[in-house]
Scaffold this active site. Structure first.
Site, PDB file in Angstrom:
ATOM      1  N   GLU A   1       0.819  -1.203   0.000  1.00 37.76           N
ATOM      2  CA  GLU A   1       0.000   0.000   0.000  1.00 37.76           C
ATOM      3  C   GLU A   1       0.854   1.254   0.000  1.00 37.76           C
ATOM      4  O   GLU A   1       1.921   1.303   0.604  1.00 37.76           O
ATOM      5  CB  GLU A   1      -0.850   0.039   1.269  1.00 37.76           C
ATOM      6  CG  GLU A   1      -1.869  -1.049   1.300  1.00 37.76           C
ATOM      7  CD  GLU A   1      -3.115  -0.637   2.062  1.00 37.76           C
ATOM      8  OE1 GLU A   1      -3.929  -1.506   2.316  1.00 37.76           O
ATOM      9  OE2 GLU A   1      -3.268   0.555   2.392  1.00 37.76           O
TER      10      GLU A   1
ATOM     11  N   CYS B   1       2.601   8.550   1.947  1.00 38.99           N
ATOM     12  CA  CYS B   1       2.918   7.623   3.027  1.00 38.99           C
ATOM     13  C   CYS B   1       3.391   6.341   2.357  1.00 38.99           C
ATOM     14  O   CYS B   1       2.624   5.697   1.640  1.00 38.99           O
ATOM     15  CB  CYS B   1       1.654   7.406   3.857  1.00 38.99           C
ATOM     16  SG  CYS B   1       1.877   6.206   5.167  1.00 38.99           S
TER      17      CYS B   1
ATOM     18  N   CYS C   1       4.642  -6.717   8.092  1.00 38.31           N
ATOM     19  CA  CYS C   1       5.576  -6.276   9.138  1.00 38.31           C
ATOM     20  C   CYS C   1       5.720  -7.373  10.179  1.00 38.31           C
ATOM     21  O   CYS C   1       4.724  -7.936  10.610  1.00 38.31           O
ATOM     22  CB  CYS C   1       5.076  -4.992   9.805  1.00 38.31           C
ATOM     23  SG  CYS C   1       6.215  -4.377  11.072  1.00 38.31           S
TER      24      CYS C   1
ATOM     25  N   CYS D   1       2.691  -5.450  16.356  1.00 38.17           N
ATOM     26  CA  CYS D   1       2.079  -4.565  17.363  1.00 38.17           C
ATOM     27  C   CYS D   1       0.571  -4.842  17.428  1.00 38.17           C
ATOM     28  O   CYS D   1      -0.076  -5.058  16.400  1.00 38.17           O
ATOM     29  CB  CYS D   1       2.341  -3.105  17.018  1.00 38.17           C
ATOM     30  SG  CYS D   1       4.094  -2.739  16.949  1.00 38.17           S
TER      31      CYS D   1
ATOM     32  N   CYS E   1      -2.190  -2.666  15.385  1.00 38.26           N
ATOM     33  CA  CYS E   1      -1.866  -2.295  13.997  1.00 38.26           C
ATOM     34  C   CYS E   1      -2.278  -3.400  13.024  1.00 38.26           C
ATOM     35  O   CYS E   1      -1.880  -4.556  13.184  1.00 38.26           O
ATOM     36  CB  CYS E   1      -0.362  -2.038  13.908  1.00 38.26           C
ATOM     37  SG  CYS E   1       0.210  -1.813  12.212  1.00 38.26           S
TER      38      CYS E   1
ATOM     39  N   CYS F   1      -3.368   5.624   9.446  1.00 32.65           N
ATOM     40  CA  CYS F   1      -2.296   4.943  10.161  1.00 32.65           C
ATOM     41  C   CYS F   1      -2.821   3.674  10.809  1.00 32.65           C
ATOM     42  O   CYS F   1      -3.842   3.690  11.486  1.00 32.65           O
ATOM     43  CB  CYS F   1      -1.750   5.814  11.287  1.00 32.65           C
ATOM     44  SG  CYS F   1      -0.872   7.213  10.705  1.00 32.65           S
TER      45      CYS F   1
HETATM   46  N1  SAH Z   1       6.658   0.543  11.674  1.00 39.52           N
HETATM   47  C1  SAH Z   1       6.813   1.929  11.823  1.00 39.52           C
HETATM   48  C2  SAH Z   1       6.197   2.732  10.712  1.00 39.52           C
HETATM   49  C3  SAH Z   1       4.831   2.300  10.242  1.00 39.52           C
HETATM   50  S1  SAH Z   1       3.506   2.477  11.371  1.00 39.52           S
HETATM   51  C4  SAH Z   1       6.284   2.386  13.167  1.00 39.52           C
HETATM   52  O1  SAH Z   1       5.598   1.619  13.825  1.00 39.52           O
HETATM   53  O2  SAH Z   1       6.584   3.512  13.547  1.00 39.52           O
HETATM   54  C5  SAH Z   1       3.223   4.221  11.285  1.00 39.52           C
HETATM   55  C6  SAH Z   1       2.467   4.809  12.460  1.00 39.52           C
HETATM   56  O3  SAH Z   1       1.109   4.347  12.524  1.00 39.52           O
HETATM   57  C7  SAH Z   1       3.102   4.461  13.762  1.00 39.52           C
HETATM   58  O4  SAH Z   1       3.244   5.567  14.611  1.00 39.52           O
HETATM   59  C8  SAH Z   1       2.123   3.462  14.275  1.00 39.52           C
HETATM   60  O5  SAH Z   1       2.237   3.270  15.595  1.00 39.52           O
HETATM   61  C9  SAH Z   1       0.804   4.062  13.839  1.00 39.52           C
HETATM   62  N2  SAH Z   1      -0.341   3.164  13.971  1.00 39.52           N
HETATM   63  C10 SAH Z   1      -0.342   1.812  13.864  1.00 39.52           C
HETATM   64  N3  SAH Z   1      -1.582   1.317  14.101  1.00 39.52           N
HETATM   65  C11 SAH Z   1      -2.401   2.376  14.372  1.00 39.52           C
HETATM   66  C12 SAH Z   1      -3.797   2.513  14.659  1.00 39.52           C
HETATM   67  N4  SAH Z   1      -4.611   1.457  14.718  1.00 39.52           N
HETATM   68  N5  SAH Z   1      -4.276   3.756  14.881  1.00 39.52           N
HETATM   69  C13 SAH Z   1      -3.467   4.843  14.795  1.00 39.52           C
HETATM   70  N6  SAH Z   1      -2.155   4.778  14.504  1.00 39.52           N
HETATM   71  C14 SAH Z   1      -1.609   3.554  14.293  1.00 39.52           C
HETATM   72 FE1  SF4 Z   2       4.949  -2.852  12.231  1.00 39.88          FE
HETATM   73 FE2  SF4 Z   2       2.551  -1.789  12.610  1.00 39.88          FE
HETATM   74 FE3  SF4 Z   2       4.191  -2.103  14.680  1.00 39.88          FE
HETATM   75 FE4  SF4 Z   2       4.753  -0.246  12.806  1.00 39.88          FE
HETATM   76  S1  SF4 Z   2       3.000  -0.258  14.194  1.00 39.88           S
HETATM   77  S2  SF4 Z   2       6.176  -1.728  13.745  1.00 39.88           S
HETATM   78  S3  SF4 Z   2       3.953  -1.280  10.981  1.00 39.88           S
HETATM   79  S4  SF4 Z   2       3.305  -3.758  13.441  1.00 39.88           S
END
Ligand code: SAH
Ligand code: SF4
Length: 343
Positions: A96, A109, A116, A120, A123, A335
């Protein structure tokens, strides 16, 4: 030997000097390198056979050298004009990219991996598993694709799509060089977001780039962070914070911290106090991101009132803070919602 000359490695991501050397190795005069550079980065050539300033005969000889462009598999526009793209790569994988327009800016973006591995809990990308790192050309391509589709110059880039950029440091660094020098986007307009990988922030600092580093913190203490980010178990918060402090010292750049607000989980007054304590004496900025719901997780976005009290608690303690509402929610492009599906 140059990377681009060793095999049929895609040409996208190569510098002017590398392209010049490549054309010379192909028996062409050096100025063809400049033309190739212009056709790849400015005119959006997708194949060498399109480059009409080259002789027909030579074009035929090199026709199967790939430039490395993706194809748009799916495109969806949110009511706020944010556009989400699903892009098909040469091996059929889908990633994406998101284009976020405002009057003055066009931000892309970009993804740095297919999926990944960090997992997390909040996410969608993390819930979907990991396939592979993106190659340099696959990162640069996303920016060119959005630029062409909007028919407008991209001004800003955020590495906040799928994947953890610091698990793919070499290709991300090569893409940063190309986006800056070949595509022409100022380093200061590029943000790399990371959840933090041991020693990698330190390594990144050594490159003394002018890009902005955003660190996804999301918790004000170790216990809480472990619940949200599995890798926090192996890379404790105090270590992450000390690498971040070193980064500021080495680069002289201010750093951003990202903090997702999850109702009842990390948005209580005591968390704000703890967070302010962590940020003490730090040249940094905190971006609060109200959680964007995903179906696999049971978290909720806090109320406006809770968000505002969290902001105030930080401001009262002299922490530079802003709230960032993600764009593109309706297109599942916000995000954390990126999962390479059409839904
Ligand atoms: N892996 C990297 C970059 C991609 S994620 C990282 O984690 O920083 C980019 C951003 O989106 C990060 O700050 C992440 O924490 C945020 N993000 C992930 N899931 C989200 C959600 N459900 N709601 C809002 N932000 C989210
Ligand atoms: Fe990976 Fe999502 Fe965690 Fe960023 S927030 S490190 S994209 S699992």
């Amino acid at each position: 030997m140059l990377a681009v000359s060793t095999s049929k490695t895609p040409l996208l991501g190569a510098s002017l000097a590398e392209l010049t050397e490549w054309v010379q190795q192909q028996g062409q005069p050096a100025y063809r390198g400049q033309q190739l550079h212009q056709w790849i980065y400015q005119k959006g050539a997708r194949s060498l056979s399109e480059i009409t300033v080259f002789s027909k005969q030579w074009r035929e000889t090199v026709a199967d050298f790939p430039i490395g462009r993706s194809t748009i598999h799916y495109r969806s526009v949110a009511p706020d004009d944010t556009v989400k793209y699903l892009l098909t790569l040469a091996d059929g994988q889908i990633i994406e990219a998101v284009g976020i327009p405002t009057e003055k800016r066009l931000t892309v973006c970009v993804s740095s991996q297919v999926g990944c591995p960090m997992g997390c809990d909040f996410c969608a990308t993390g819930k979907g598993g990991f396939k592979r790192n993106l190659a340099t050309h696959e990162i640069v391509d996303q920016v060119l694709t959005v630029q062409e589709d909007f028919n407008r110059r991209v001004s800003h880039i955020v590495f906040m799509g799928m994947g953890e950029p610091l698990l793919n440091t070499d290709n991300v660094l090569a893409a940063l060089r190309s986006l800056n020098e070949d595509v022409g986007i100022g380093q200061r307009n590029i943000t790399v977001s990371t959840v933090g990988i041991q020693n990698r922030i330190r390594q990144l600092a050594e490159h003394k780039l002018q890009v902005t580093l955003a660190v996804s913190l999301h918790a004000s203490n170790q216990e809480l962070r472990e619940q949200l980010i599995p890798s926090a178990l192996r890379y404790p918060l105090p270590e992450l914070i000390s690498e971040c402090r070193e980064y500021v010292k080495t680069t002289g750049r201010r750093l951003s911290f990202e903090y997702i607000l999850l109702a009842g989980m990390n948005d209580l007054p005591e968390h704000a106090v703890e967070l302010a304590e962590l940020m003490r004496g730090f040249q940094c900025h905190v971006n609060l991101i109200p959680y964007n719901p995903i179906s696999e997780a049971g978290y909720q976005r806090p109320s406006q009132q809770r968000i505002q009290s969290f902001v105030k608690a930080l401001q009262d303690r002299k922490v530079a803070v802003s709230v960032r509402y993600s764009r593109g929610l309706e297109a599942d492009a916000a995000c954390g919602q990126l999962r390479a599906s059409k839904s």
